[in-house]
Scaffold this motif. Structure first.
Motif, PDB file in Angstrom:
ATOM      1  N   PHE A 115       0.515  -1.313   0.247  1.00 51.86           N
ATOM      2  CA  PHE A 115      -0.395   0.290   0.258  1.00 51.86           C
ATOM      3  C   PHE A 115       1.062   1.153  -0.055  1.00 51.86           C
ATOM      4  CE2 PHE A 115      -2.569   3.538   2.643  1.00 51.86           C
ATOM      5  CZ  PHE A 115      -3.190   3.448   1.263  1.00 51.86           C
ATOM      6  N   LEU A 116       1.997   1.172   1.120  1.00 55.85           N
ATOM      7  CA  LEU A 116       2.600   2.371   0.604  1.00 55.85           C
ATOM      8  C   LEU A 116       3.492   2.526  -0.555  1.00 55.85           C
ATOM      9  CD1 LEU A 116       4.442   2.389   4.750  1.00 55.85           C
ATOM     10  CD2 LEU A 116       2.391   4.035   3.695  1.00 55.85           C
ATOM     11  N   TYR A 117       4.132   1.939  -0.669  1.00 57.11           N
ATOM     12  CA  TYR A 117       4.390   1.204  -1.570  1.00 57.11           C
ATOM     13  C   TYR A 117       4.055   2.013  -2.815  1.00 57.11           C
ATOM     14  CZ  TYR A 117       7.633   0.463  -6.258  1.00 57.11           C
ATOM     15  OH  TYR A 117       8.474   0.414  -7.161  1.00 57.11           O
ATOM     16  N   PHE A 118       3.014   1.740  -3.510  1.00 54.19           N
ATOM     17  CA  PHE A 118       1.762   2.784  -4.278  1.00 54.19           C
ATOM     18  C   PHE A 118       1.045   3.708  -4.555  1.00 54.19           C
ATOM     19  CE2 PHE A 118      -2.354   3.428  -5.149  1.00 54.19           C
ATOM     20  CZ  PHE A 118      -2.766   3.458  -7.037  1.00 54.19           C
ATOM     21  N   ILE A 119       1.435   3.976  -2.949  1.00 55.42           N
ATOM     22  CA  ILE A 119       1.144   5.781  -2.463  1.00 55.42           C
ATOM     23  C   ILE A 119       2.367   7.017  -2.865  1.00 55.42           C
ATOM     24  CG2 ILE A 119       0.629   7.017  -0.595  1.00 55.42           C
ATOM     25  CD1 ILE A 119      -1.852   5.966  -1.247  1.00 55.42           C
ATOM     26  N   SER A 126       9.069  10.759  -3.721  1.00 59.14           N
ATOM     27  CA  SER A 126      10.016   9.876  -3.118  1.00 59.14           C
ATOM     28  C   SER A 126      10.669   8.617  -4.388  1.00 59.14           C
ATOM     29  CB  SER A 126       9.094   8.760  -2.212  1.00 59.14           C
ATOM     30  OG  SER A 126       9.940   7.540  -2.251  1.00 59.14           O
ATOM     31  N   ASP A 127      12.361   9.381  -4.031  1.00 57.93           N
ATOM     32  CA  ASP A 127      13.208   8.571  -4.918  1.00 57.93           C
ATOM     33  C   ASP A 127      13.703   7.223  -3.529  1.00 57.93           C
ATOM     34  OD1 ASP A 127      14.423   9.501  -2.572  1.00 57.93           O
ATOM     35  OD2 ASP A 127      16.265  10.313  -4.114  1.00 57.93           O
ATOM     36  N   VAL A 128      13.337   6.690  -2.945  1.00 56.88           N
ATOM     37  CA  VAL A 128      13.468   5.618  -2.664  1.00 56.88           C
ATOM     38  C   VAL A 128      12.516   4.848  -1.384  1.00 56.88           C
ATOM     39  CG1 VAL A 128      16.037   6.071  -1.751  1.00 56.88           C
ATOM     40  CG2 VAL A 128      13.892   6.377   0.108  1.00 56.88           C
TER      41      VAL A 128
END
Length: 208
Positions: A115-119, A126-128
């Motif tokens: 979920f957080l990666y998608f957001i 974000s670059d990481v």
């Protein structure tokens, strides 16, 4: 030379740290130390630190981080209630995670990571995103286990910490990096302190 630059940056960050930020850090550290001692006062201390951080995050317009902080606030209130609950549904004593609780923990960690990666990839610059999402999702899992007073909370929190430390150094957040190293060490001792207390209570139960 790199160490000199880092230490100079650390000194600059310390000098520029405001009173509210020191309160946030101070109460955050206090809550972790109290957690190591298995003391329910970790929650009021943690809540004060979270509220202080919340004001700083809103002021900095870091709204995603503010939402993450809100999760910690909710879990702190939930944990405080659970730790004070002496019934079978509460968490008045340290225990190990059941099979069901382990599945929920993994669901929180992996689901939160996705979920957080998608957001982060779709709505931020974000670059990481992979590492940043992992640090937060494993911390979510650890916070949930802490609220349930489960021994394994320390493992999940330190999985988050050990990945967060190089990430924070990479972002030149030197002061927070050293704080996270400190929290990592406390969490190691916290695990063994809780395990000792858990083993002791089991020994007493078997004796009776």
């Amino acid at each position: 030379m790199l160490l000199y630059i880092d230490m100079s940056l650390l000194a600059e960050q310390i000098k520029s740290t405001g009173v509210l930020e020191w309160f946030a850090v101070g109460f955050g550290v206090t809550s972790v130390l109290l957690a190591r001692k298995n003391n329910v006062l970790l929650y009021p201390a943690g809540i004060i630190g979270i509220l202080c951080s919340g004001f700083l995050l809103v002021d900095a317009k870091l709204y995603a981080e503010t939402l993450l902080n809100a999760y910690y606030l909710v879990m702190s209130i939930y944990g405080w209630v659970m730790w004070k609950n002496r019934s079978s549904s509460g968490a008045s004593q340290i225990s190990r995670s059941t099979g069901t609780e382990q599945k929920i923990t993994w669901a929180i960690a992996l689901g939160g990571w996705a979920f957080l990666y998608f957001i982060l990839t779709n709505f931020t610059d974000s670059d990481v995103p992979i590492v940043d999402a992992f640090v937060s999702s494993t911390a979510w899992a650890g916070m949930w286990l802490l609220a349930k007073r489960k021994l394994e909370n320390w493992i999940w929190l330190n999985v988050s910490n050990i990945v967060a430390i190089p990430l924070l150094f990479h972002k030149q957040l030197i002061l927070i990096s050293f704080l996270t190293i400190f929290l990592f060490v406390v969490a190691v001792f916290g695990y063994f302190d809780w395990k000792k207390e858990l083993d002791h209570s089991h020994g007493e139960f078997e004796t009776v």
